[in-house]
Scaffold this active site. Structure first.
Site, PDB file in Angstrom:
ATOM      1  N   THR A   1       1.728   5.583   6.215  1.00  0.00           N
ATOM      2  CA  THR A   1       2.500   4.166   6.151  1.00  0.00           C
ATOM      3  C   THR A   1       2.585   3.852   4.698  1.00  0.00           C
ATOM      4  OG1 THR A   1       1.856   3.484   8.345  1.00  0.00           O
ATOM      5  CG2 THR A   1       2.337   1.971   6.566  1.00  0.00           C
TER       6      THR A   1
ATOM      7  N   SER B   1     -12.329  16.217  11.167  1.00  0.00           N
ATOM      8  CA  SER B   1     -13.789  16.248  11.564  1.00  0.00           C
ATOM      9  C   SER B   1     -14.585  15.989  10.440  1.00  0.00           C
ATOM     10  CB  SER B   1     -14.257  17.497  12.045  1.00  0.00           C
ATOM     11  OG  SER B   1     -14.035  18.603  11.117  1.00  0.00           O
TER      12      SER B   1
ATOM     13  N   LYS C   1       1.106  -1.162  -0.173  1.00  0.00           N
ATOM     14  CA  LYS C   1       0.084   0.226   0.002  1.00  0.00           C
ATOM     15  C   LYS C   1       0.773   1.154   0.033  1.00  0.00           C
ATOM     16  CE  LYS C   1      -1.985   1.819   3.627  1.00  0.00           C
ATOM     17  NZ  LYS C   1      -1.150   2.932   3.887  1.00  0.00           N
TER      18      LYS C   1
ATOM     19  N   ASN D   1      -4.387  16.642   2.214  1.00  0.00           N
ATOM     20  CA  ASN D   1      -3.509  16.645   3.430  1.00  0.00           C
ATOM     21  C   ASN D   1      -4.012  17.957   4.321  1.00  0.00           C
ATOM     22  OD1 ASN D   1      -2.212  14.165   3.660  1.00  0.00           O
ATOM     23  ND2 ASN D   1      -1.236  15.266   1.592  1.00  0.00           N
TER      24      ASN D   1
END
Lengths: 409, 409
Positions: B192, B409, B181, B404
């Site tokens: 990650t 929220s 990924k 980004n």
């Protein structure tokens, strides 16, 4: 120490001018050449880009600063960087100094040269020569002279950047004033940070050089808009001694008074550059405290202030502490992640976001409130020692991408 | 060596599953847990993030890879990274291994764990436990098992990333298949890169480890989407020996056959990650040739591929060679700027842009044509030696900023 009006012409004996010579393409009104002249010869100090690709004027200035003890003037153009221009570019740079020397009736080795603009293009020497002649007849000791010069070195800067302070050495009033331009790149080949600081203090070249070398570490070297170190970065510090204070030749009280004023000027200019970074909506300040050494604190602060993810989160007013901890972690500076506390600060208040490396119990709404100001600070407490450092940057915005993705056509 | 269908379940004796346990918030259909199981015990090798802030599963895997010679399974979740979660996070990670071990009737020290997602949040252990039980009963040796697993580890990835090859060692057919990924961060705390490569080759742990350690330098370590090294980066390589080739215990022909296949798998996965980087419209490949050493070539290539200004120019299809030369210059690798040649390459052709550090005589229109493809390469010839390196990244786009900057929220 008092803040006074003006910039590079605030100190005694300095004149300046700024005007349009027609170097900047397209824009019909933008000034693009500046000159600074000191009646009395100056001792000069300079710091230059560490980039191995150095523009011609950087190479010229490094030699002059090193070899001359009687610098009289600085000639600067915006629009063309004179970088990656080979031997011809080096020749043109020397010609700029020669023409300036002739018109001012001094020697070319007394002239410092600076350029900012398109990389790879040659200077339009006809326009440059004409500009130099006009500048010399427009030199002005008033604040307006310095202001015109500050306008003429702008590229994508949205505001001119100048500041001046005065302080006392015995009965003598000493003045220091500076101007700078930020790393503007709206024309996709532009890059450069230029800083010019003038003072009438009477000081030895050795100490002037040391004062600049030391202060740069805490000011200009702690600024990052996009992590790209340009080919032209230059900061010049000239002192003409016309304040007539007893010459500073050792690190006495007078020296530290001067260093304090120099730092105030440099710090102001740095924050202006960061806050006016390309496309920026906010000045992003990163304070690392509780570090083992000052060097460690500086490495950590710069790692956070240059993190694209953190910069984007600041743009989004998002208390994204995971990215800050992540950026501290890959900085190569050793620390214990389980000790770190992180706070966000702004005019709107202060909030602890992270305690001992884990989320503190805080309100996202309150955090967003604090991050919605146009000057925000992240404080990282490493809880390992007494040392600290501050770095300045800005948020990463859509506008930054737009500015830098534009075609050059 | 032949490309074959599938991914992690292509090698003999490997089963996998992927499904939704409900860890990813909001999305109602996204898979978020994956399991890989090998009938036969495996020797395992791993490379992990250099970030000092290491997620709990990274610490767990470093220990298991180091101490175990009979790894049987990998359990992975997306949605929560289990990073910056303290002792509790470490305990939860171990619990994941325990539950997996119980359901598969093996020991917890035979289980590798991986997590990707929000930093700072604790794992929802009830959902994880339930997910593990479902996964174990869904294990499947068909390609679909591997494909489901590849889907389950995705975050902002837009496509699953899997590949497999087979090659011969004597009469024995050996298979190697992998999935990964990319660095997805659409949820502003996610980060990650995870890579899982399975093979049925029969090889000693020492050589498996060395093969991975060496190949990583040319593949995963040469990828950068945004220069932010995450807290969870993990690449795992498992070999179960079921191809029954004579065990590879020395650097013989068989070893290099395996290394060739491993490299093919890793390089494919890396290019997939780069090309599918957040908001990316193009895979940006930087080839540095003619360098003095491989290390120098790698430093130069990575400096260019991570330059925000260069990445933004690629987005704008702008042949902005000044920024590339600038990025080479601040890389800290020594070279002579006056020797550098730069070319742009893509399906649309090849064009020399820079010759001996200065603009070559080229057509901007032609350059833009070449840069308008979805895979573009910058070739930098340092003309100082015989060594080369390639780095992979992507362009910097408005979408990257949007992704980004989003509020959590």
């Amino acid at each position: 120490m008092d803040k006074i009006n003006g910039g590079v012409t605030a100190p005694k004996g300095f004149q300046a001018a700024g005007l349009r010579a027609g170097i900047k393409e397209g824009s019909t009104d933008k000034k693009d050449m500046a000159m600074i002249y000191s009646e009395a010869p100056c001792v000069a100090a300079g710091t230059f880009t560490t980039n191995q690709v150095k523009a011609a004027p950087v190479k010229w200035d490094m030699h002059i600063v090193d070899s001359s003890n009687a610098v009289h003037a600085v000639i600067c153009n915006s629009g063309v960087a004179n970088a990656c221009t080979g031997q011809k570019g080096m020749q043109y740079c020397e010609n700029m100094a020669e023409v300036t020397a002739d018109t001012l009736n001094i020697e070319k080795k007394q002239i410092l040269v600076a350029s900012t603009g398109v990389i790879g293009a040659q200077l339009p020497m006809d326009k440059i020569t004409e500009g130099i002649k006009m500048l010399s007849s427009n030199l002005n000791a008033d604040l307006s002279g310095g202001h015109d010069a500050a306008l003429a070195i702008m590229t994508t800067d949205t505001v001119p950047k100048e500041i001046a302070y005065s302080f006392k050495i015995g009965d003598h009033t000493v003045r220091i004033g500076g101007m700078c331009k930020g790393s503007g790149m709206i024309h996709p080949n532009m890059c450069t940070m230029l800083g010019f600081v003038m003072t009438d203090v009477n000081i030895s070249k050795e100490l002037l050089t040391e004062a600049l070398k030391e202060d740069i570490k805490d000011t200009f070297n702690m600024v990052s808009v996009d992590g790209d170190t340009s080919t032209n970065d230059t900061v010049l510090l000239l002192a003409n001694g016309m304040a007539e204070n007893p010459k500073i030749t050792e690190k006495n009280e007078d020296y530290y008074e001067f260093v304090k004023a120099l730092h105030a000027v440099n710090e102001f200019l740095c924050k202006k550059i960061a806050g006016d970074g390309e496309g920026a909506t906010a000045l992003f300040e990163v304070k690392v405290i509780g570090a083992k050494s000052k060097e460690q604190a500086a490495v950590l602060a710069k790692s956070v202030v240059t993190s694209s993810l953190t910069k984007a989160a600041i743009y989004g007013h998002d208390a994204n502490w995971g990215r800050i901890l992540c950026a501290l972690g890959y900085s190569k500076a050793e620390f214990n992640p389980d000790l770190v506390d992180i706070y966000f600060e702004s005019k709107a208040g202060r909030l602890k976001i992270v305690e001992n490396g884990m989320a503190a119990d805080y309100s996202e709404e309150r955090a967003t409130e604090i991050l919605s100001e146009d000057e925000v600070t992240a404080v990282c407490d490493m809880k390992m020692g007494e040392c600290s450092a501050t770095a300045w940057g800005c948020d990463l915005t859509h506008e930054y991408v737009s500015i830098n993705a534009d075609y050059r056509s």
